[in-house]
Write a protein that holds these residues in place. Structure first.
Motif, PDB file in Angstrom:
ATOM      1  N   SER A 178      31.775  28.942  64.574  1.00 44.49           N
ATOM      2  CA  SER A 178      30.741  29.934  64.526  1.00 44.49           C
ATOM      3  C   SER A 178      29.532  29.554  63.924  1.00 44.49           C
ATOM      4  O   SER A 178      29.645  29.109  62.480  1.00 44.49           O
ATOM      5  CB  SER A 178      31.203  31.198  63.848  1.00 44.49           C
ATOM      6  N   VAL A 179      28.216  29.802  64.368  1.00 43.51           N
ATOM      7  CA  VAL A 179      27.168  29.610  63.915  1.00 43.51           C
ATOM      8  C   VAL A 179      26.568  30.780  63.366  1.00 43.51           C
ATOM      9  O   VAL A 179      26.388  31.680  63.992  1.00 43.51           O
ATOM     10  CB  VAL A 179      26.075  28.786  64.889  1.00 43.51           C
ATOM     11  N   VAL A 180      25.857  30.730  62.188  1.00 42.50           N
ATOM     12  CA  VAL A 180      25.328  31.946  61.514  1.00 42.50           C
ATOM     13  C   VAL A 180      23.735  31.409  61.269  1.00 42.50           C
ATOM     14  O   VAL A 180      23.553  30.379  60.790  1.00 42.50           O
ATOM     15  CB  VAL A 180      26.002  32.224  60.206  1.00 42.50           C
ATOM     16  N   ILE A 181      22.907  32.149  61.595  1.00 44.31           N
ATOM     17  CA  ILE A 181      21.458  31.913  61.634  1.00 44.31           C
ATOM     18  C   ILE A 181      20.947  32.793  60.341  1.00 44.31           C
ATOM     19  O   ILE A 181      21.051  33.752  60.144  1.00 44.31           O
ATOM     20  CB  ILE A 181      20.566  32.302  62.601  1.00 44.31           C
ATOM     21  N   LEU A 182      20.669  31.781  59.201  1.00 41.51           N
ATOM     22  CA  LEU A 182      20.009  32.397  58.092  1.00 41.51           C
ATOM     23  C   LEU A 182      18.541  32.161  58.262  1.00 41.51           C
ATOM     24  O   LEU A 182      17.774  31.625  58.316  1.00 41.51           O
ATOM     25  CB  LEU A 182      20.132  31.595  56.806  1.00 41.51           C
ATOM     26  N   SER A 183      18.043  33.595  58.638  1.00 42.81           N
ATOM     27  CA  SER A 183      16.607  33.682  59.145  1.00 42.81           C
ATOM     28  C   SER A 183      15.515  33.661  58.095  1.00 42.81           C
ATOM     29  O   SER A 183      14.333  33.522  58.829  1.00 42.81           O
ATOM     30  CB  SER A 183      16.708  35.183  59.970  1.00 42.81           C
TER      31      SER A 183
END
Length: 512
Positions: free
Chosen positions: A308-313
Motif C-alpha cells: 500500500s502506498v500512502v501519499i504524504l502530501s
C-alpha cells in the motif's frame, strides 16, 4: 456513476500527465518503505514523500505545469490565485521562475508564517475576508478587471495533470505494482490526477480516498451524485478543508475512486506521530491524512493485503499547532484514555480508586471537592491500544467504580481538561454553547462585543491552537422562558454554534 457525459476524457488526461512540465521546479520525491509501520500493520507500507518538495507540498507540480503553459501575452498580464497555504507557495514559486507577476489573495485568518513564505518567493499578498471563499471571490474579480490569469487550486485540467505526475512516479518507483494507493482529498486535484494515471496503467490497483470526518466533500458529493457544498467545514486539516469538490475533479474521481474513508482529527494526529517516528519529519495534518486512512482501514480489517502506498502530501505546519497535535495524538492512537469516574466523597475512596488504576501511568487528574455524596474526577491514563480501554472499564467495575469514557467527547478534550473552577449555583439556570469563529486579530473581541449583555456569562473558555478557527465554550444564566430570546441574540454573532448543555462532560463536572 453520473448519467451525464464526462467532462474530462481520461485518455486525454493521461496524455496530459505524460507531457506535464513540472520538473523545472518539482522533485521526483522518494517512495520509501516504512519498516516499523509495515510490521505494525501487517503489510508493506510505502510513503510517497511529497513533504520533501522545496515548498513542502505536492502543489508545486500543478502550479508549475499551469504557469509553464501560459503564452507570452498571458505572462505579461501576470497570474493571481486564492489560497491560505500550499497552492499559494506553489504559484509564487512558479511565477518567479517563469518571470511573471503573481498576486495571491489570502484570508485574513492565514497564519503570518504562511503569508511570509509566499512573499519570500516574490509574490504580492492581499488579505481579504475570513475564508477561502471570500479570498477566491476577490481573486476572480481582480482577474476580470486586470486581465491577470486566475489559476484555480484544483479544478483545472493543467493543474490536475501536474498533480498526476505523483501517480506516474509511484508506479515507476515501486518494485511491485501496489495493491492500493491512499490519497488525501480536499478539492480533488491530487486524487483525480493520481487516479487517472494509476488506473490507466494498473486497473486493479485500488484508489482509496481519505477525508477528515469534518470535511467529507467527496463522500458527500458521491452520495448526492453531484458536487455538493458542505454547510460547514472543520478546518483542523486546513490543507483539505474545502467546502466543495471541483466540478472537473469530481467528474474524474467518481469514475476512479474505489472507496472513501473518513477519519477523526485524533486519528490524524496519531498518524502525524507515526510519520514522525518513521521519518523524523513533522507533516501537516492534511499530510498525514492518507496514512490515518490506511491505519483505520487496517484496523477495520478492510485494507488490501499487499503493498500500500500512502501519499504524504505536505509539511506546512505552524509551530504553534504542534503542541495540540501531540496532545491529541495519543488519544487517536488509543494510547491515552480520558474518562470521568464517580467515587464516594469519603475517606479511603481515593485509595480504592488508585488501586483500581493499578500500575497504569496517569497523564492527568482533575478533582475538586463538592458538598455531595459523590465526587467526579476527570482522569487521563496511558493505554496500550483501543481495546485496552475496555479493560480499564472492567478493572474499575471490580472496585465498584463507575466510569464514563470521554476519549471521544469533544467538549472534554477541547475545553474541560484545560479549565479551572467549579460548578455554578443550583439556584441559577444555565445553558452552555460552543462557538467557532475565524482566528484573526480582534475576532475574540468582536465575538464578545456581539454577545448581548442581557444575559450574564457564567462560564467562558477559549484556547488558541494555532488554527484558522477559534473555539469558545460559553455558559449563560437564563431566566425561565427566555431561551428563544437567547438563541435569537446569539445567532446575531454570525458564528457557527452548538448547544452543549446535554453533554455528559458538562453534567459530570460543571452542572449544578
Amino acid at each position: 456513476m453520473s448519467a451525464n457525459k464526462p467532462l474530462i476524457d481520461l485518455h486525454e488526461l493521461k496524455a496530459r500527465i505524460e507531457s506535464a512540465n513540472v520538473y523545472a521546479l518539482a522533485k521526483r520525491t522518494g517512495c520509501e518503505l516504512a519498516p516499523k509501520l509495515s510490521l505494525e500493520l501487517g503489510r508493506n507500507v510505502w510513503l510517497k514523500r511529497e513533504d520533501l518538495q522545496d515548498v513542502f507540498s505536492f502543489k508545486i507540480r500543478g502550479a508549475t505545469n499551469r504557469i509553464a503553459e501560459l503564452t507570452d501575452e498571458e505572462r505579461a498580464c501576470g497570474v493571481c490565485a486564492a489560497s491560505a497555504g500550499n497552492h499559494a507557495q506553489g504559484i509564487a514559486t512558479a511565477a518567479a521562475y517563469y518571470n511573471t507577476k503573481a498576486i495571491i489573495f489570502m484570508p485574513v485568518t492565514t497564519p503570518a508564517i504562511k503569508v511570509a513564505a509566499v512573499q519570500s518567493h516574490g509574490a504580492e499578498t492581499r488579505l481579504v475576508g475570513d475564508s477561502y471563499d471570500a479570498a477566491c471571490e476577490a481573486a476572480i474579480t481582480y482577474a476580470q478587471m486586470s486581465g491577470a490569469v486566475f489559476i484555480h487550486p484544483f479544478d483545472e485540467i493543467s493543474v490536475i495533470a501536474g498533480q498526476g505526475t505523483v501517480g506516474r512516479e509511484i508506479l515507476e518507483q515501486m518494485p511491485r505494482t501496489p495493491d492500493a494507493v491512499y490519497i488525501p482529498v480536499g478539492g480533488g486535484g491530487l486524487i483525480s490526477g493520481v487516479g487517472a494515471w494509476v488506473k490507466s496503467v494498473s486497473p486493479n490497483t485500488k484508489i482509496i480516498a481519505v477525508e477528515p470526518e469534518g470535511a467529507p466533500t467527496l463522500l458527500t458529493s458521491l452520495e448526492a451524485g453531484q458536487p455538493t457544498t458542505l454547510e460547514s467545514v472543520d478546518s483542523f486539516a486546513d490543507g483539505v478543508a474545502v467546502k466543495r469538490i471541483g466540478t472537473h475533479t469530481f467528474d474524474v474521481a467518481q469514475r476512479l475512486v474505489d472507496e472513501v474513508i473518513c477519519v477523526s482529527n485524533d486519528e490524524i494526529c496519531a498518524a502525524v506521530k507515526d510519520v514522525f517516528e518513521a521519518t523524523r519529519t513533522v507533516v501537516e495534518p492534511a499530510g498525514a491524512l492518507a496514512l490515518a486512512g490506511l491505519i483505520k482501514h487496517t484496523r477495520l480489517g478492510q485494507a488490501p493485503e499487499g503493498d500500500s502506498v500512502v501519499i504524504l502530501s505536505g509539511a506546512n505546519v505552524n509551530f504553534d499547532r504542534i503542541g495540540h497535535i501531540v496532545e491529541r495524538a495519543e488519544l487517536g492512537a488509543g494510547e491515552e484514555m480520558l474518562f470521568a469516574a464517580a467515587i464516594p466523597e469519603k475517606p479511603g475512596a481515593f485509595l480504592n480508586f488508585c488501586n483500581a488504576l493499578g500500575r497504569r501511568a496517569v497523564t492527568e487528574f482533575n478533582y475538586r471537592y463538592t458538598e455531595s455524596d459523590t465526587a467526579h474526577v476527570l482522569v487521563g491514563i496511558k493505554t496500550r491500544d483501543l481495546q485496552d480501554r475496555e479493560q480499564v472499564t472492567a478493572d474499575m467495575a471490580t472496585h465498584n467504580i463507575s466510569i464514563t469514557d470521554l476519549s471521544n467527547d469533544r467538549l472534554a478534550k477541547r475545553h474541560l481538561r484545560h479549565m479551572v473552577g467549579g460548578r455554578t449555583s443550583t439556584s441559577i439556570a444555565e445553558v452552555i454553547y460552543r462557538f467557532e469563529f475565524p482566528e484573526r486579530p480582534g475576532a475574540l473581541t468582536d465575538f464578545l462585543i456581539a454577545l448581548d449583555d442581557r444575559w450574564n456569562i457564567s462560564l467562558f473558555h477559549y484556547r488558541n491552537h494555532g488554527n484558522t478557527t477559534g473555539h469558545v465554550l460559553c455558559g449563560f444564566q437564563v431566566p425561565k422562558g427566555d431561551m428563544e430570546a437567547l438563541e435569537e441574540s446569539l445567532s446575531k454573532t454570525g458564528y457557527p454554534m452548538s448547544e452543549e448543555t446535554d453533554s455528559k462532560a458538562y453534567e459530570y463536572f460543571l452542572r449544578a
